[in-house]
Design an enzyme around this catalytic site. Structure first.
Site, PDB file in Angstrom:
ATOM      1  CE  LYS A 188      -3.619   2.315   2.590  1.00  0.00           C
ATOM      2  NZ  LYS A 188      -4.520   2.329   3.733  1.00  0.00           N
ATOM      3  CD  GLU A 194       9.366  -6.115   7.087  1.00  0.00           C
ATOM      4  OE1 GLU A 194       9.051  -5.014   6.579  1.00  0.00           O
ATOM      5  OE2 GLU A 194       9.124  -6.412   8.272  1.00  0.00           O
ATOM      6  N   GLY A 246      -4.919  -1.959   4.817  1.00  0.00           N
ATOM      7  CA  GLY A 246      -4.112  -3.083   4.331  1.00  0.00           C
ATOM      8  C   GLY A 246      -4.767  -4.429   4.568  1.00  0.00           C
ATOM      9  NE  ARG A 247      -6.621  -3.981  10.673  1.00  0.00           N
ATOM     10  CZ  ARG A 247      -5.992  -2.809  10.791  1.00  0.00           C
ATOM     11  NH1 ARG A 247      -4.836  -2.608  10.165  1.00  0.00           N
ATOM     12  NH2 ARG A 247      -6.494  -1.827  11.497  1.00  0.00           N
ATOM     13  CD  GLU A 332      -1.952  -4.452  11.258  1.00  0.00           C
ATOM     14  OE1 GLU A 332      -0.722  -4.466  11.348  1.00  0.00           O
ATOM     15  OE2 GLU A 332      -2.537  -4.526  10.158  1.00  0.00           O
ATOM     16  CG  HIS A 363      -3.661 -36.549  15.923  1.00  0.00           C
ATOM     17  ND1 HIS A 363      -3.953 -37.790  16.459  1.00  0.00           N
ATOM     18  CD2 HIS A 363      -4.586 -36.320  14.958  1.00  0.00           C
ATOM     19  CE1 HIS A 363      -4.997 -38.298  15.812  1.00  0.00           C
ATOM     20  NE2 HIS A 363      -5.406 -37.429  14.905  1.00  0.00           N
ATOM     21  CE  LYS A 472       5.562  -0.940  10.052  1.00  0.00           C
ATOM     22  NZ  LYS A 472       4.523  -0.403   9.183  1.00  0.00           N
TER      23      LYS A 472
HETATM   24  O1  F6P Z   1       3.203  -2.894   9.741  1.00  0.00           O
HETATM   25  C1  F6P Z   1       1.847  -3.152   9.585  1.00  0.00           C
HETATM   26  C2  F6P Z   1       1.388  -2.848   8.191  1.00  0.00           C
HETATM   27  O2  F6P Z   1       1.321  -1.482   7.992  1.00  0.00           O
HETATM   28  C3  F6P Z   1       0.050  -3.502   7.907  1.00  0.00           C
HETATM   29  O3  F6P Z   1      -1.022  -2.768   8.374  1.00  0.00           O
HETATM   30  C4  F6P Z   1       0.106  -3.645   6.421  1.00  0.00           C
HETATM   31  O4  F6P Z   1      -0.841  -4.572   5.939  1.00  0.00           O
HETATM   32  C5  F6P Z   1       1.533  -4.119   6.247  1.00  0.00           C
HETATM   33  O5  F6P Z   1       2.258  -3.393   7.212  1.00  0.00           O
HETATM   34  C6  F6P Z   1       2.121  -3.908   4.882  1.00  0.00           C
HETATM   35  O6  F6P Z   1       2.110  -2.568   4.524  1.00  0.00           O
HETATM   36  P1  F6P Z   1       2.265  -2.133   3.005  1.00  0.00           P
HETATM   37  O7  F6P Z   1       1.163  -2.732   2.233  1.00  0.00           O
HETATM   38  O8  F6P Z   1       2.220  -0.651   3.018  1.00  0.00           O
HETATM   39  O9  F6P Z   1       3.606  -2.649   2.529  1.00  0.00           O
END
Ligand code: F6P
Length: 509
Positions: A188, A194, A246-247, A332, A363, A472
């Site tokens: 987003k 990452e 995002g979620r 979240e 199990h 972060k």
């Molecule tokens: O760190 C949490 C978050 O902001 C989530 O809410 C989001 O889904 C995820 O990181 C990834 O963010 P982006 O889509 O901006 O890379």
């Protein structure tokens, strides 16, 4: 506005006075039908929750007095309900009719572009794999949908890279040809550490093969300018919007890898299931409203009975990523300690969500579910129709799930205490007619709406996530320390460990 203290106290007293689930059944012959809801291809059986008919009546009153239907209407009409971030919350516009409102018009243009692109990839003789690079909401939804719709997967191989741990990247590219792999950078913000690191590594991997890397990259983002500045072509950049959390973004162009896997038509069918659930959430009376009834059961367990966790156990191996998806969606969204107005909450909020597919869990952790000192509500999810040829296996799967639901709720008396089962462990069964795009879409939208309803009752803003920020910013301090080889003295409690790590590093080099 959360459920008020006196209202909560009143509900809590009612829940504390409850008899056992077995007695609730014995006292009310209509219980099974009163606690069963059918909507959009999902049959939900809430009858083994620790909720009496009178408590349910009070909960229905609470839903009315907190204007939950109106809140859905406000959300879906684009009111700025995410007040802490000053944003609209419009994931429902992503799957509404194209001309439903100004936001669905924007979304539909991007869906059409993404669908045409996905179909070109599916038809391409040059591509045999698609790798999504994204994390959190830019990973979990598409991964859940690709796995859950495995039987509909007739496109290229689709894999996912989320973790900054290089092992994730290494495993995802195993056996693939860089010249024949398309990367979708899903983010987003287009700034996530990452994702940006993994995207750079992917760019280097593709470039080294000699193919023009730009042709092998697409982006799904709410920051198209950043994606294009990074080098992705405008034609292969697909946009979603700041009014999609995002979620809650699976139904946006974040679904591009899903379209590549199952085709644009099947993806549309998933959106249709979501849209039908949106309308149901908005219109159905509370007692027949699946997301509202679902939310009430989770609210009772987490807030009234103060049960701190919930186990999500899909009796469908293809839904193995559902617990992980729900961890982000629920925790979240509702893992907050202050209300909308900033005042500290004195009641519980999000439960810890965890789980693994059944029958595997039987199990492993089911021992604790049956006899442990902590009561863990269980959510079972499965489908009526078997999708494969092994009908016997499917029958065994369902038989096991139903048996577990009975045993957890009913327990069993034994003279030997080691062999006794206390029962009274609340559980729900959600049965899809069939694990297909429509039903999966409806199920995911049901969870989205249930999460929102729980948040409204708890009084939290389910749509922000400031709780991820501190880690972060501290990570950036730690990154700088490792780059410079000097531990930051502001990190008082990890300073010795960082120094130890840096010394180990120096000894190695
Ligand atoms: O760190 C949490 C978050 O902001 C989530 O809410 C989001 O889904 C995820 O990181 C990834 O963010 P982006 O889509 O901006 O890379």
């Amino acid at each position: 506005m959360a459920v008020k203290a006196n209202e909560l106290q009143n509900l809590r007293v009612q829940s504390e006075n409850l008899r056992s689930i077995t007695e609730l059944f014995a006292a009310d012959s209509a219980r099974a039908s009163r606690f069963t809801v059918d909507a959009c291809g999902i049959h939900a059986d809430f009858s083994r929750q620790l909720i009496s008919s009178s408590l349910l009546d009070s909960l229905l009153v609470a839903v009315a007095s907190h204007q939950i239907h109106d809140r859905f209407a406000s959300m879906m009409s684009g009111e700025v309900i995410n007040t802490t971030e000053n944003r609209r919350v419009l994931h429902t516009a992503l799957r509404a009719n194209a001309d439903a409102n100004e936001w669905s018009v924007l979304a539909s243009v991007q869906h059409q572009r993404a669908a045409a692109f996905a179909e070109s990839i599916r038809a391409s003789a040059d591509i045999d794999a698609v790798i999504n690079i994204g994390i959190g909401g830019s990973d979990l939804g598409p991964e859940l949908a690709v796995g859950g719709l495995r039987r509909f997967h007739d496109g290229p191989v689709v894999r996912f890279i989320s973790n900054i741990d290089a092992a994730d990247f290494d495993a995802a590219i195993e056996g693939l040809n860089p010249a024949r792999t398309l990367f979708v950078v899903s983010s987003k913000t287009f700034t996530t550490l990452e994702t940006m690191h993994n995207a750079e590594r992917a760019r280097a991997w593709v470039s080294a093969s000699g193919v023009d890397w730009v042709s092998r990259f697409a982006a799904a983002t709410a920051s198209p300018r950043d994606a294009i500045a990074w080098g992705i072509s405008a034609e292969q950049t697909f946009e979603f919007f700041d009014w999609v959390g995002g979620r809650f973004s699976l139904s946006s162009v974040i679904g591009l890898p899903v379209m590549c896997a199952i085709g644009a038509e099947n993806f549309k069918e998933m959106l249709r299931g979501m849209h039908d659930m949106d309308l149901h959430a908005l219109q159905a009376p509370t007692a027949e409203n699946l997301p509202m009834m679902h939310a009430l059961t989770w609210f009772v367990n987490a807030v009234l009975l103060q049960l701190p966790t919930v186990a999500v156990v899909p009796y469908s191996h293809d839904l193995a990523r559902l617990p992980a998806f729900l961890q982000q969606l629920v925790m979240e969204s509702n893992g907050k300690g202050v209300s909308n107005d900033g005042s500290a909450l004195t009641h519980g909020t999000s439960p810890v969500v965890w789980g693994e597919p059944g029958t595997n869990g039987q199990h492993a952790f089911f021992q604790m579910l049956h006899q442990g000192t902590q009561v863990v509500p269980v959510e079972f999810i499965s489908s009526v129709e078997p999708l494969g040829d092994d009908v016997v296996a499917h029958d065994l799967l369902i038989a096991n799930m139903i048996a577990q639901a009975e045993a957890l709720a009913g327990g069993s008396v034994a003279h030997d205490p080691q062999r006794g089962f206390p029962g009274n462990r609340p559980n729900t069964i959600l049965m899809l007619d069939r694990l297909d795009p429509y039903s999966l879409g409806a199920l995911i939208a049901m969870y989205e709406h249930s999460t929102a309803v729980q948040g409204w009752l708890m009084g939290v803003n389910s749509f922000d996530q400031f709780g991820v920020d501190l880690g972060k910013s501290m990570a950036q301090i730690a990154v700088n320390a490792i780059e410079k080889g000097v531990a930051d003295s502001s990190q008082t409690m990890t300073h010795p460990l960082m120094e130890w790590f840096l010394q180990k590093r120096r000894n190695k080099s």
